[in-house]
Structure formats: C-alpha cells, structure tokens
Design a protein around this motif. Structure first.
Motif, PDB file in Angstrom:
ATOM      1  N   LEU A   5       1.464  -1.395   5.759  1.00 57.42           N
ATOM      2  CA  LEU A   5       0.638  -0.919   6.660  1.00 57.42           C
ATOM      3  C   LEU A   5       0.093   0.496   5.836  1.00 57.42           C
ATOM      4  CD1 LEU A   5       1.639  -1.392   9.956  1.00 57.42           C
ATOM      5  CD2 LEU A   5      -0.343  -2.759   8.948  1.00 57.42           C
ATOM      6  N   GLN A   6       1.028   1.106   5.561  1.00 60.27           N
ATOM      7  CA  GLN A   6       0.653   2.605   4.395  1.00 60.27           C
ATOM      8  C   GLN A   6      -0.169   2.263   3.513  1.00 60.27           C
ATOM      9  OE1 GLN A   6       4.605   3.997   4.072  1.00 60.27           O
ATOM     10  NE2 GLN A   6       4.228   5.553   5.470  1.00 60.27           N
ATOM     11  N   LEU A   7       0.200   1.386   2.625  1.00 64.77           N
ATOM     12  CA  LEU A   7      -0.474   0.951   1.712  1.00 64.77           C
ATOM     13  C   LEU A   7      -1.989   0.495   1.771  1.00 64.77           C
ATOM     14  CD1 LEU A   7      -0.327   0.215  -1.438  1.00 64.77           C
ATOM     15  CD2 LEU A   7       0.164  -2.217  -0.990  1.00 64.77           C
ATOM     16  N   GLY A   8      -2.171  -0.428   3.041  1.00 56.80           N
ATOM     17  CA  GLY A   8      -3.573  -0.781   3.419  1.00 56.80           C
ATOM     18  C   GLY A   8      -4.456   0.286   3.945  1.00 56.80           C
ATOM     19  N   HIS A   9      -3.741   1.478   4.533  1.00 56.84           N
ATOM     20  CA  HIS A   9      -4.333   2.551   4.883  1.00 56.84           C
ATOM     21  C   HIS A   9      -4.938   3.384   3.852  1.00 56.84           C
ATOM     22  CE1 HIS A   9      -5.627   5.923   7.456  1.00 56.84           C
ATOM     23  NE2 HIS A   9      -4.812   6.651   6.638  1.00 56.84           N
ATOM     24  N   GLN A  10      -3.847   3.689   3.005  1.00 57.09           N
ATOM     25  CA  GLN A  10      -4.031   4.245   1.737  1.00 57.09           C
ATOM     26  C   GLN A  10      -5.316   3.481   0.884  1.00 57.09           C
ATOM     27  OE1 GLN A  10      -0.943   4.600  -1.089  1.00 57.09           O
ATOM     28  NE2 GLN A  10      -1.802   6.367  -2.021  1.00 57.09           N
ATOM     29  N   GLY A  11      -5.506   2.373   0.965  1.00 61.60           N
ATOM     30  CA  GLY A  11      -6.591   1.651   0.134  1.00 61.60           C
ATOM     31  C   GLY A  11      -7.999   1.628   0.786  1.00 61.60           C
ATOM     32  N   GLU A  12      -7.977   1.671   2.291  1.00 61.65           N
ATOM     33  CA  GLU A  12      -9.236   2.106   3.154  1.00 61.65           C
ATOM     34  C   GLU A  12      -9.518   3.211   2.826  1.00 61.65           C
ATOM     35  OE1 GLU A  12      -8.618   0.621   7.113  1.00 61.65           O
ATOM     36  OE2 GLU A  12      -7.989  -1.304   6.127  1.00 61.65           O
ATOM     37  N   VAL A  13      -8.823   4.234   2.654  1.00 58.97           N
ATOM     38  CA  VAL A  13      -9.304   5.713   2.502  1.00 58.97           C
ATOM     39  C   VAL A  13      -9.917   5.788   0.882  1.00 58.97           C
ATOM     40  CG1 VAL A  13      -8.381   8.174   1.954  1.00 58.97           C
ATOM     41  CG2 VAL A  13      -7.598   6.647   4.108  1.00 58.97           C
ATOM     42  N   ILE A  14      -9.268   5.127   0.145  1.00 59.22           N
ATOM     43  CA  ILE A  14      -9.831   5.249  -1.376  1.00 59.22           C
ATOM     44  C   ILE A  14     -11.037   4.680  -1.417  1.00 59.22           C
ATOM     45  CG2 ILE A  14      -9.406   4.281  -3.667  1.00 59.22           C
ATOM     46  CD1 ILE A  14      -6.417   4.937  -3.133  1.00 59.22           C
TER      47      ILE A  14
END
Length: 118
Positions: A5-14
C-alpha cells in the motif's frame, strides 16, 4: 500501512507530479464508486483523463501495466461512467495508464501510456 500500500501510494504521488509537469490539473485522486476506484482524474483543457496507476519495485513480475486485466478495465469504465453522471463533462475523455517501476537504487521510472484502455 502495508508495504504494497505504501508503494502504491508513493506511485500515485509520483504519477500526480508527472501529470502536473505535463500540464494536467489534478481534479481528484482515489475517487470511489462502491467497490471501484479511479486512481487519478486529471484535466487538461477540454480533455478529461481517467488514470490507472500501477507501481512495481522492479521488473521481476513483468511490466506493471500488464496487471490490468479485463475485469479491472470493466470496473474503470463503469466507475468513469458513474463519475460522469455525477460530474457531467462535454469535452474529450481518455483512459491512460501511468506505470512506475522503482529500480535497484529506488529511482522511479515513469511510463505514461495515453489512451491505454478503449
């Protein structure tokens, strides 16, 4: 928060930052309709784009965009339809994918695939 979930959130921010650099305004993120979700809705003039973001930590599992199956496409189309019922838009509509892969040094590689879903 779970690591995926952290990885997904980080991807969405990018992905949001990338789209803004391309001249898009972010209308909303994580728009939900029942059990369906649209990661990013962005606008550029008379173009409204529904964006699916796929993030991976390497290529071992294949290209991120390959994880979008028929069921996910159907869900995105239905969610977009419901979004447009609630927020009418008279311009052009498009479905894009932003695929993000982190390399071994944790640098993000961003791949924007316009008009990815039909």
């Amino acid at each position: 928060m779970a690591k995926h979930l952290q990885l997904g959130h980080q991807g969405e921010v990018i992905a949001c930052r990338y789209l803004q650099e391309q001249g898009f305004d972010i209308v909303t993120t994580n728009w939900r309709d029942a059990h369906r979700e649209i990661d990013i809705i962005a606008r550029k003039g008379q173009l409204l784009v529904f964006v699916e973001v796929k993030t991976r930590s390497g290529y071992a599992g294949g290209w991120p965009e390959m994880a979008i199956g028929r069921k996910k496409e159907e869900d995105l189309l239905q969610a977009a339809e419901h979004y447009l019922e609630a927020h009418p838009f008279s311009g052009e509509i498009r479905f894009d994918v932003v695929a993000i892969v982190f390399d071994a040094w944790h640098h993000a590689q961003v791949y924007h695939i316009p008009d990815a879903l039909h």
